[in-house]
Design a protein around this motif. Structure first.
Motif, PDB file in Angstrom:
ATOM      1  N   GLY A  11       0.808  -1.203   0.000  1.00 51.63           N
ATOM      2  CA  GLY A  11       0.000   0.000   0.000  1.00 51.63           C
ATOM      3  C   GLY A  11       0.844   1.257   0.000  1.00 51.63           C
ATOM      4  N   ASN A  12       1.993   1.172   0.673  1.00 46.89           N
ATOM      5  CA  ASN A  12       2.911   2.306   0.766  1.00 46.89           C
ATOM      6  C   ASN A  12       3.884   2.241  -0.403  1.00 46.89           C
ATOM      7  N   ILE A  13       3.972   3.306  -1.173  1.00 50.00           N
ATOM      8  CA  ILE A  13       4.805   3.297  -2.374  1.00 50.00           C
ATOM      9  C   ILE A  13       6.278   3.109  -2.054  1.00 50.00           C
ATOM     10  N   TRP A  14       6.692   3.399  -0.828  1.00 46.30           N
ATOM     11  CA  TRP A  14       8.101   3.288  -0.457  1.00 46.30           C
ATOM     12  C   TRP A  14       8.410   2.069   0.399  1.00 46.30           C
ATOM     13  N   GLN A  15       7.432   1.202   0.582  1.00 45.96           N
ATOM     14  CA  GLN A  15       7.625  -0.003   1.379  1.00 45.96           C
ATOM     15  C   GLN A  15       8.574  -0.968   0.662  1.00 45.96           C
ATOM     16  N   ALA A  16       9.632  -1.391   1.341  1.00 44.48           N
ATOM     17  CA  ALA A  16      10.599  -2.344   0.790  1.00 44.48           C
ATOM     18  C   ALA A  16      11.013  -3.275   1.926  1.00 44.48           C
ATOM     19  N   PRO A  17      10.244  -4.314   2.175  1.00 46.85           N
ATOM     20  CA  PRO A  17      10.461  -5.158   3.354  1.00 46.85           C
ATOM     21  C   PRO A  17      11.771  -5.935   3.333  1.00 46.85           C
ATOM     22  N   ARG A  18      12.321  -6.168   4.527  1.00 48.24           N
ATOM     23  CA  ARG A  18      13.537  -6.945   4.697  1.00 48.24           C
ATOM     24  C   ARG A  18      13.283  -8.328   5.274  1.00 48.24           C
TER      25      ARG A  18
END
Length: 127
Positions: free
Chosen positions: A102-109
């Motif tokens: 949903g968040n355009i900057w989400q980049a999970p680790r």
């Protein structure tokens, strides 16, 4: 449902390069954050890199140290991992993963943050 298919792995000498690709099915690829993970023999799967919907990137600094580059081509539904200056310790099964973001900057680790996984592509680096 998203299906992920990795390719581009192989056998390379130390110091060489490979580019991994991960092709995704579906028409909403641009809505997904994408990640690369790897599992070395006898070790747990670990995070390598991730890219957000907006193109923001994050790497594991200890394992990558400027040698790997993640990128995406939304028109081709594909995420890439360019790997340079490969070392024997980079030998692993490399997986790509996807999560609807949903968040355009989400980049999970973290592994648990991803919903879909590919079957992996083997990278072997000889010394």
């Amino acid at each position: 449902q998203v299906q992920l298919v990795e390719s581009g792995g192989g056998l390379v000498q130390a110091g060489g390069s490979l580019r991994l690709s991960c092709a995704a099915s579906g028409r909403t690829f641009s809505s997904y954050a994408m990640g690369w993970f790897r599992r070395a023999p006898g070790k747990e799967r670990e995070f390598v890199a991730a890219i957000s919907r907006g193109g923001g990137v994050i790497y594991d600094p200890d394992s990558v140290k400027g040698r790997f580059t993640i990128s995406r081509d939304n028109a081709k539904n594909t995420v890439y991992l360019q790997m340079n200056s490969l070392k024997p310790e980079d030998t692993a099964l490399y997986y790509c993963a996807a999560v609807l973001a949903g968040n355009i900057w989400q980049a999970p680790r973290q592994e648990y943050e991803y919903t879909y996984w590919g079957q992996g592509t083997q990278v072997t680096v000889s010394s």
